[in-house]
Structures are given as structure tokens and as C-alpha cells.
Write an enzyme that holds these catalytic residues in place. Structure first.
Site, short mmCIF file in Angstrom:
data_model
loop_
_atom_site.label_atom_id
_atom_site.label_comp_id
_atom_site.label_asym_id
_atom_site.label_seq_id
_atom_site.Cartn_x
_atom_site.Cartn_y
_atom_site.Cartn_z
N THR A 143 0.87 -1.19 0.00
CA THR A 143 0.00 0.00 0.00
C THR A 143 0.90 1.23 0.00
OG1 THR A 143 -0.24 -0.25 2.41
CG2 THR A 143 -2.02 -1.10 1.03
N LYS A 169 4.19 -6.92 4.20
CA LYS A 169 3.90 -5.55 3.83
C LYS A 169 3.60 -4.78 5.11
CE LYS A 169 0.49 -3.51 3.33
NZ LYS A 169 -0.24 -2.49 4.17
N THR A 180 -0.55 -1.09 9.00
CA THR A 180 -1.26 -2.35 8.73
C THR A 180 -0.21 -3.31 8.21
OG1 THR A 180 -3.11 -1.05 8.11
CG2 THR A 180 -3.13 -3.33 7.33
N GLU A 267 6.47 4.74 7.10
CA GLU A 267 6.00 5.87 6.29
C GLU A 267 6.80 7.13 6.59
OE1 GLU A 267 1.38 4.49 5.58
OE2 GLU A 267 1.83 5.83 7.25
N ASN A 390 -0.29 10.37 5.54
CA ASN A 390 -1.51 9.99 6.23
C ASN A 390 -2.59 11.06 6.21
OD1 ASN A 390 -1.16 7.22 7.58
ND2 ASN A 390 0.80 8.24 7.90
#
Length: 395
Positions: A143, A169, A180, A267, A390
Site C-alpha cells: 500500500t 507488507k 497495517t 511511512e 496519512n
């Protein structure tokens, strides 16, 4: 390179975006002993609920169908029906029992599955099964990940070479409580369900449950391990303690590699950091304190800014719920001691510590001098990019 008896496939199904791999399939030519570790969140996605029930009943699986682009979480009866429908579409196409299918989804919470994409793409997915598509499935489950994450381990047990191959992932919403995060491991080892499940649970506790990117636990977290026995090694159990230990070490090492890849790809992350707390009264207290530090936004932003602000670390320790004496704490960045007995060492040490923080990987070592408890948590820094990613994740 692959694992004997397994084939994989991935396609661009158009579940959310066009022209990117987003639907993957892992297939064992015969039913494989399968163990799983799942999110402990009270909010569980439809695939998690289905998988937990099927593994409880069977302890085996033959296929994993995984999609990105939609988490199929908080989707009610329609979401559950869609998950079951996707399972039936796949089992029919493969010619296997429906309860031999494990499902996995990742993406935006609250959106319904694009079933047209599944109906159109599953035949092509099955047709594309091949020993060499493992990396493509790793791409299909991404993702906000910037790179696919795969790892391989080989060990010899009873004169037979055993292969373990894993993918994962995860980049945000990462603090697994089984990030996640999803992980799938294939092995040709011959091992029983009880032993495989026990090994998985203990390995997850020492690896995926020791990482944090942002302190958030997902609705879809899962780790699945499929063992098809094709290596032909002697059955692994506690009666063969040495062989069993080799397998345990290999699985834990593989999962740790994948876990650290997730942290490194956090991230917006620019640094991978190990928080090590030693000298606690108990290991559990050391883990609790290390996790509090690793989740502190103030600590993580200081890491991003390469600011050796050890006071933020002390502040996080103070609210961890662990009793300790602040006047005997030592803090070091790698080998640079910046605080001794709860006080600053000096400007020269702070300058040296700031140089350590410029590195891509470093350790924060804390000695409480209270006992023998010692634990590590793996984390990353908080950057401006994390907020950007985000802030518009759904767009």
C-alpha cells in the site's frame, strides 16, 4: 527461486487503482499445515474472522488470496458475504475445498470490496500460477510501502534441506499486537500443526510484536505460515529437540528480517532505531519502557531532527508505568554515553551523540541498574512525510 510444492501468481485486478498489481495468490499443490497469528484488535476485518475460524477447524490450508486497495474492515454483512464469495470463486477455479482458502485484505477501512474485479481477475490469477512469481505477490500486497519485502532462509534438518521463504507488507499503522501489516511464509518443512503454531506464536512475539512505526494496531494484521512437508525431513516435534530448535531459529530469524524491513520502510522514515532497555527488574518491565520510548512522538521527531535530546527519553520513561530510580539511569546512543546517573555528561558527549543520530541505523541503550531484565523494541523516526502520507491516504 521458490519453495517446493508452492506456486504463486499476481495480477492487476483494478480493485482500487489501474495498472498496478493488487491481487495475489499463494497455492500449495497439496493441503499444507497452516498456522496463523492475527490482530488482537476488537475490530477485525472480515478475512481475519474467516481465517481464524477455518484454521481453528482445519489447521490446514491450500491457498491464500490476498488483495490490496481495500481492507474489507467495518463493512458489515456485505463485506463478509463478499469475502466468502471471493473464497468460493477461487476454490472453484482451483478445484479445492472452500475451507482450504485463507483470505487477506489491506487498504482503506470502510470501503466495500470491488467484487467485479475479483470475478474478472481470479481466472487469470489461477492461470498465471508459477514457481517464480513470489516477488510479484510481494508487490501486489503493498500500500504505502516503498519497496516489496521478501526474505529466504535455508537450513538442513535430518539430512534434508529445508527452505523458508517469506514476504511482508507494512509501513504505517504499525504496532502489531499479535502493523497495517501482513506476512506470509512458505516452507517445505514437515511439521505438525501444534509445533508450527507454537513456533509461530513465540517467533511473532520476539519479532513483529517488537516493532512500532506509529503505535497504531490494525484491523487486518496477520501472519500465516504454510508447511507442505515436501522436504521430507523427519517430523519436527519436541522429541527431536535439536532439529526443532533449528527450525524455530530459522523461522524467528526470517520473521525478524521482515519485521526490520517494515521498520526501515516506515511511512516517511529516514532512520531505523533499536531501543534497548536493560537493568530492569523484569523483562516485561524493560519491554514496556522500551515500547513507551519507541512510541513517543517527541522522541521520534527528535530522531528525525538529529537532536540528541535525551530529556525526551527520560520523560517517556517517567510515564511508562515502570518504577525506577531516575538518579541512576545511564543513556547512550550507540557507544556514546550522553547521560550518566540521570544527568548530562557534557557538551562534548552531546555533540558526539548528535553525530550518531545522523546515521541511518543506531541504538539507544538505557541501563536502569535495577536488575537483569532486558528487552529491545525496533522503531523509526517521525518525519514531515509521515504527516503528508496519512493526511491524504484515502485520496
Amino acid at each position: 527461486m521458490g519453495v517446493k510444492g508452492f506456486k504463486t501468481s499476481a495480477v492487476a485486478a483494478g480493485i482500487k487503482y489501474k495498472d498496478r498489481l493488487d491481487l495475489g495468490l499463494i497455492f500449495s499443490e497439496k493441503p499444507a499445515v497452516t498456522a496463523g497469528a492475527f490482530t488482537t484488535s476488537q475490530v477485525k476485518a472480515a478475512p481475519v474472522v474467516i481465517d481464524m475460524d477455518r484454521l481453528k477447524q482445519e489447521g490446514k490450508a491450500q491457498a491464500i488470496l490476498v488483495n490490496s486497495g481495500c481492507a474489507n474492515a467495518c463493512t458489515g454483512k456485505q463485506g463478509m458475504d463478499s469475502a466468502l464469495r471471493s473464497s468460493k470463486l477461487l476454490s472453484d477455479a482451483l478445484g479445492i475445498a472452500d475451507n482450504m482458502v485463507q483470505l487477506s485484505s489491506t487498504g482503506v477501512i470502510g470501503d466495500q470490496l470491488n467484487m467485479e474485479a475479483f470475478e474478472t481477475s481470479i481466472p487469470t490469477l489461477v492461470e498465471g500460477l508459477d514457481e517464480g512469481n513470489f516477488g510479484k505477490v510481494a508487490e501486489a500486497i503493498m500500500t504505502t510501502d516503498t519497496v516489496p519485502k521478501t526474505a529466504v532462509k535455508k537450513v538442513v534438518i535430518g539430512g534434508k534441506e529445508i527452505t523458508l521463504m517469506g514476504m511482508a507488507k507494512g509501513a504505517g499503522m504499525i504496532m502489531p499486537n499479535m502493523a497495517t501489516m501482513l506476512a506470509f511464509v512458505l516452507t517445505d518443512a514437515q511439521v505438525g500443526f501444534v509445533e508450527l503454531h507454537k513456533t509461530l506464536v513465540s517467533s511473532v512475539e520476539r519479532t513483529f510484536n517488537r516493532i512500532t512505526v506509529d503505535g497504531d494496531t490494525s484491523t487486518n494484521d496477520m501472519v500465516l505460515v504454510m508447511a507442505n512437508g515436501e522436504a521430507g525431513n523427519p517430523w519436527l516435534d519436541e522429541e527431536c529437540a535439536d532439529d526443532y530448535a533449528i527450525f524455530q531459529d530459522a523461522l524467528e530469524s526470517l520473521l525478524r528480517d521482515l519485521a526490520l524491513m517494515i521498520v526501515a520502510d516506515g511511512e516517511g522514515a529516514s532512520k531505523c532505531i533499536t531501543i534497548r532497555v536493560c537493568g530492569a527488574r523484569e523483562d516485561e518491565e524493560a519491554e514496556k519502557m522500551a515500547r513507551t520510548i519507541a512510541n513517543s512522538a517527541l522522541v521520534k521527531t527528535a530522531f528525525f531532527g538529529e537532536d540528541a535530546n535525551w530529556g525526551r527519553i527520560m520523560a517517556a520513561m517517567g510515564r511508562s508505568g515502570v518504577r525506577f530510580n531516575p538518579d541512576q539511569v545511564d543513556i547512550a546512543f550507540n557507544d556514546v554515553v550522553i547521560a550518566r546517573d540521570g544527568q548530562a555528561v557534557g557538551k562534548e558527549a552531546e555533540a558526539e551523540a548528535s553525530e550518531v543520530l545522523k546515521e541511518k541505523k543506531f541504538n539507544v541503550c538505557i541501563d536502569l541498574k535495577e536488575g537483569n531484565g532486558c528487552e529491545e523494541i525496533y522503531t523509526c523516526d517521525f518525519s514531515i512525510d509521515y504527516v503528508k502520507i496519512n493526511a491524504d491516504y484515502r485520496s
